[in-house]
Design a protein around this motif. Structure first.
Motif, PDB file in Angstrom:
ATOM      1  N   GLU A 276       0.803  -1.227   0.000  1.00 54.55           N
ATOM      2  CA  GLU A 276       0.000   0.000   0.000  1.00 54.55           C
ATOM      3  C   GLU A 276       0.836   1.278   0.000  1.00 54.55           C
ATOM      4  OE1 GLU A 276      -2.814   1.069  -0.531  1.00 54.55           O
ATOM      5  OE2 GLU A 276      -4.197  -0.617  -0.421  1.00 54.55           O
ATOM      6  N   HIS A 277       2.097   1.178  -0.405  1.00 50.34           N
ATOM      7  CA  HIS A 277       2.880   2.403  -0.552  1.00 50.34           C
ATOM      8  C   HIS A 277       2.222   3.317  -1.592  1.00 50.34           C
ATOM      9  CE1 HIS A 277       5.660  -0.516   1.090  1.00 50.34           C
ATOM     10  NE2 HIS A 277       6.567   0.413   1.327  1.00 50.34           N
ATOM     11  N   PRO A 278       2.306   4.629  -1.421  1.00 42.46           N
ATOM     12  CA  PRO A 278       1.723   5.542  -2.411  1.00 42.46           C
ATOM     13  C   PRO A 278       2.281   5.360  -3.822  1.00 42.46           C
ATOM     14  CG  PRO A 278       2.129   6.726  -0.387  1.00 42.46           C
ATOM     15  CD  PRO A 278       2.751   5.361  -0.208  1.00 42.46           C
ATOM     16  N   MET A 279       3.458   4.750  -3.976  1.00 39.11           N
ATOM     17  CA  MET A 279       3.985   4.535  -5.322  1.00 39.11           C
ATOM     18  C   MET A 279       3.100   3.576  -6.120  1.00 39.11           C
ATOM     19  SD  MET A 279       7.265   1.955  -5.149  1.00 39.11           S
ATOM     20  CE  MET A 279       8.297   2.985  -4.116  1.00 39.11           C
ATOM     21  N   PHE A 280       2.231   2.823  -5.430  1.00 40.23           N
ATOM     22  CA  PHE A 280       1.326   1.902  -6.119  1.00 40.23           C
ATOM     23  C   PHE A 280      -0.076   2.477  -6.276  1.00 40.23           C
ATOM     24  CE2 PHE A 280       4.454  -0.823  -3.874  1.00 40.23           C
ATOM     25  CZ  PHE A 280       5.109  -1.297  -4.998  1.00 40.23           C
ATOM     26  N   TRP A 281      -0.308   3.688  -5.768  1.00 37.90           N
ATOM     27  CA  TRP A 281      -1.599   4.341  -5.979  1.00 37.90           C
ATOM     28  C   TRP A 281      -1.622   4.935  -7.381  1.00 37.90           C
ATOM     29  CZ3 TRP A 281      -2.705   7.831  -1.078  1.00 37.90           C
ATOM     30  CH2 TRP A 281      -2.503   7.073   0.079  1.00 37.90           C
ATOM     31  N   PRO A 282      -2.786   5.031  -7.997  1.00 35.05           N
ATOM     32  CA  PRO A 282      -2.871   5.779  -9.255  1.00 35.05           C
ATOM     33  C   PRO A 282      -2.375   7.207  -9.048  1.00 35.05           C
ATOM     34  CG  PRO A 282      -4.890   4.544  -8.869  1.00 35.05           C
ATOM     35  CD  PRO A 282      -4.079   4.432  -7.613  1.00 35.05           C
ATOM     36  N   GLU A 283      -1.662   7.740 -10.017  1.00 34.80           N
ATOM     37  CA  GLU A 283      -1.050   9.061  -9.859  1.00 34.80           C
ATOM     38  C   GLU A 283      -2.073  10.133  -9.483  1.00 34.80           C
ATOM     39  OE1 GLU A 283       1.611  12.312 -12.400  1.00 34.80           O
ATOM     40  OE2 GLU A 283       1.098  10.366 -13.290  1.00 34.80           O
ATOM     41  N   GLU A 284      -3.244  10.110 -10.122  1.00 31.77           N
ATOM     42  CA  GLU A 284      -4.261  11.124  -9.829  1.00 31.77           C
ATOM     43  C   GLU A 284      -4.728  11.031  -8.379  1.00 31.77           C
ATOM     44  OE1 GLU A 284      -8.655  12.599 -11.470  1.00 31.77           O
ATOM     45  OE2 GLU A 284      -7.525  11.047 -12.545  1.00 31.77           O
ATOM     46  N   GLU A 285      -4.918   9.802  -7.894  1.00 29.93           N
ATOM     47  CA  GLU A 285      -5.352   9.611  -6.510  1.00 29.93           C
ATOM     48  C   GLU A 285      -4.271  10.074  -5.543  1.00 29.93           C
ATOM     49  OE1 GLU A 285      -7.308   6.081  -3.714  1.00 29.93           O
ATOM     50  OE2 GLU A 285      -6.080   5.539  -5.461  1.00 29.93           O
ATOM     51  N   ARG A 286      -3.036   9.760  -5.856  1.00 27.96           N
ATOM     52  CA  ARG A 286      -1.920  10.155  -4.998  1.00 27.96           C
ATOM     53  C   ARG A 286      -1.827  11.669  -4.892  1.00 27.96           C
ATOM     54  NH1 ARG A 286       1.839   7.195  -7.371  1.00 27.96           N
ATOM     55  NH2 ARG A 286       2.618   8.789  -8.796  1.00 27.96           N
ATOM     56  N   ARG A 287      -1.930  12.341  -6.021  1.00 28.42           N
ATOM     57  CA  ARG A 287      -1.805  13.799  -6.015  1.00 28.42           C
ATOM     58  C   ARG A 287      -3.013  14.456  -5.353  1.00 28.42           C
ATOM     59  NH1 ARG A 287       2.240  16.136  -8.188  1.00 28.42           N
ATOM     60  NH2 ARG A 287       3.677  15.025  -9.560  1.00 28.42           N
ATOM     61  N   CYS A 288      -4.178  13.905  -5.575  1.00 22.76           N
ATOM     62  CA  CYS A 288      -5.385  14.474  -5.000  1.00 22.76           C
ATOM     63  C   CYS A 288      -5.389  14.362  -3.480  1.00 22.76           C
ATOM     64  CB  CYS A 288      -6.617  13.782  -5.583  1.00 22.76           C
ATOM     65  SG  CYS A 288      -8.196  14.327  -4.875  1.00 22.76           S
ATOM     66  N   LEU A 289      -5.064  13.182  -2.971  1.00 24.20           N
ATOM     67  CA  LEU A 289      -5.162  12.932  -1.533  1.00 24.20           C
ATOM     68  C   LEU A 289      -3.976  13.486  -0.745  1.00 24.20           C
ATOM     69  CD1 LEU A 289      -6.506   9.245  -1.463  1.00 24.20           C
ATOM     70  CD2 LEU A 289      -7.791  11.370  -1.177  1.00 24.20           C
ATOM     71  N   LEU A 290      -2.809  13.555  -1.363  1.00 22.56           N
ATOM     72  CA  LEU A 290      -1.607  13.909  -0.626  1.00 22.56           C
ATOM     73  C   LEU A 290      -0.985  15.225  -1.077  1.00 22.56           C
ATOM     74  CD1 LEU A 290      -0.077  10.320  -0.479  1.00 22.56           C
ATOM     75  CD2 LEU A 290      -0.933  11.652   1.469  1.00 22.56           C
ATOM     76  N   GLN A 291      -1.720  16.019  -1.834  1.00 26.79           N
ATOM     77  CA  GLN A 291      -1.217  17.316  -2.285  1.00 26.79           C
ATOM     78  C   GLN A 291      -0.804  18.173  -1.095  1.00 26.79           C
ATOM     79  OE1 GLN A 291      -3.727  19.441  -5.114  1.00 26.79           O
ATOM     80  NE2 GLN A 291      -3.141  21.389  -4.211  1.00 26.79           N
ATOM     81  N   GLY A 292       0.383  18.748  -1.180  1.00 29.12           N
ATOM     82  CA  GLY A 292       0.875  19.623  -0.125  1.00 29.12           C
ATOM     83  C   GLY A 292       1.686  18.922   0.942  1.00 29.12           C
ATOM     84  N   THR A 293       1.605  17.591   1.011  1.00 33.62           N
ATOM     85  CA  THR A 293       2.290  16.852   2.083  1.00 33.62           C
ATOM     86  C   THR A 293       3.751  16.565   1.775  1.00 33.62           C
ATOM     87  OG1 THR A 293       1.723  14.669   1.181  1.00 33.62           O
ATOM     88  CG2 THR A 293       0.115  15.709   2.670  1.00 33.62           C
TER      89      THR A 293
END
Length: 449
Positions: free
Chosen positions: A130-147
């Protein structure tokens, strides 16, 4: 990362494999001399996630939980192709330094007679990390923007791809008898990088060894079964012949045994291990203010081109002093500023009168350093000069603008149990990362009024 614990895991052996992987692993431990205390048990029952270790009986602080002989470690030196990896050591050098271990894992995973197969049976399913590298790019950027996580992941993915294509794949193709076609996969390599990131250990260097190349990571059976908690109750100790997991506080019967990474903020936990500690449990959480954001805040306060040029001149001076950089960040904890010297110096130089800056520059950064005036422990921030506080405040406001949501929105999601329960696991983890960072930043806002 001397005492890395491993993230709460997704249970399941690598290849389906042993119907009773724990029994197989315990038998393997006996064969390789890995000694488990009779007071502990490897179990899925009573653990926060997947496999973990639980106290069968009450354990006292200082008691040995298990001992791993160095011969049982899986590394580039102990694997069955260790000789080849050593001979090719120069050709396998990379930015990460992990290539030899990763090649060892690629080989051992597909070797039917690998001595570590019972150990692999307790690994998480590689396809469900479940590392973020395996999340879809759009989901990763949407959920973790700014972090800061999306940017870190993009760098990882680029480095992994480059390392695989330029070093790893050519090496495997040059040794087809050692690497089957099924392990010549960028996706598998990426999964193993994540596994090493989350589950490997790196032995601390002695002071006299600090100037040498850092030790390569190794896989430590039994130690990587332990889940993580900031308030941990066990710690890994190193000696010449073995590694020992020792209780650091009393552990009641039935309680889980936890190791820890050390001081890890939630953004680091999600990035490297694929999980976070819910707010406010992670006492090591931090928030970053990008160094260039402080420069941007200083530029916002200028009115003329001459003033803008002077800000850049001060910034270049700070770069020369190695206090700032284009990709650096000031790190703020709940109770202290972890980059105190860098932030203090930056605020001082950017806010000092022009004549004072000229004098400082003429001294090439020398002169008296009245650190007490610029102390940046959290409780002392209100005592800073007004100009320093204002620049820091403006920098915090700019940082908060980088998130897709504000603190009030995230607070609403966290405080409503029904709404929170309907969020996906990834949404919950990302929310915890964002919220912890924003709480630290809003504390700074209050202190800089």
């Amino acid at each position: 990362m001397a005492t890395q614990a491993k993230r709460p895991r997704v249970a399941g052996p690598v290849d389906g494999g042993d119907p009773d992987p724990v029994a197989g692993f315990l038998s393997w431990c006996l064969r390789v001399g890995l000694e488990l205390s009779p007071k502990v048990a490897v179990s899925r029952q009573g653990t926060v996630a997947g496999y973990g270790m639980v106290a069968r009986e009450s354990v006292q602080a200082g008691e040995l939980l298990f001992m791993v002989p160095r011969a049982a470690l899986l590394s580039q030196h102990t694997c069955s192709i260790g000789g080849l990896l050593e001979r090719e050591r120069v050709a396998l050098q990379s930015q990460s330094g992990w290539v030899p271990l990763l090649l060892a894992l690629l080989h051992e995973l597909q070797a039917p007679a690998s001595r570590w197969r019972p150990y692999f049976a307790l690994w998480p399913e590689l396809g469900r990390l479940e590392h973020p590298m395996f999340w879809p790019e759009e989901e990763r950027r949407c959920l973790l923007q700014g972090t800061g996580v999306p940017e870190a992941v993009e760098k990882d993915l680029a480095n992994i791809r480059s390392e695989y294509q330029s070093i790893v794949l050519p090496f495997m193709e040059a040794h087809p008898d050692l690497f089957s076609l099924r392990v010549r996969s960028l996706e598998l390599y990426r999964q193993l990088v994540a596994l090493v990131m989350a589950y490997s250990f790196q032995e601390p260097l002695e002071e006299e060894e600090d100037e040498k190349e850092p030790n390569s990571p190794v896989m430590v059976p039994a130690a990587d079964i332990l889940n993580h908690l900031a308030n941990h109750n066990a710690n890994l100790e190193y000696s010449a012949n073995c590694l020992r997991m020792v209780a650091t506080q009393p552990i009641p019967k039935g309680h889980e045994i936890f190791n820890t990474y050390g001081q890890m903020a939630n953004w680091q936990l999600i990035h490297m291990y694929g999980f976070v500690e819910p707010y406010p449990d992670n006492t090591d959480d931090t928030a970053d203010i990008q160094m260039v954001t402080v420069r941007e805040a200083a530029l916002q306060g200028t009115k003329t081109e001459a003033e803008r040029l002077l800000v850049y001149e001060r910034w270049n001076f700070l770069c020369k002093l190695e206090m700032v950089g284009e990709e650096g960040a000031f790190v703020i904890g709940r109770e202290e500023v972890l980059t105190e010297e860098e932030l203090t110096t930056t605020l001082k130089v950017l806010c000092m009168p022009a004549e004072e800056f000229r004098e400082l520059k003429d001294q090439d950064g020398g002169g008296d350093d009245k650190r007490e005036e610029g102390s940046l422990t959290i409780t002392n921030i209100p005592k800073l000069k007004a100009s320093w506080r204002q620049l820091l405040r403006n920098s915090v406001l700019l940082t908060l603008q980088t998130y897709a949501t504000d603190l009030k929105t995230d607070q609403g999601l966290l405080s409503n149990k029904e709404v929170y329960a309907k969020l996906s696991w990834r949404e919950q983890q990302a929310l915890q990362v964002r919220y912890g960072q924003k709480m630290i930043l809003h504390q700074l806002l209050e202190l800089t009024r």
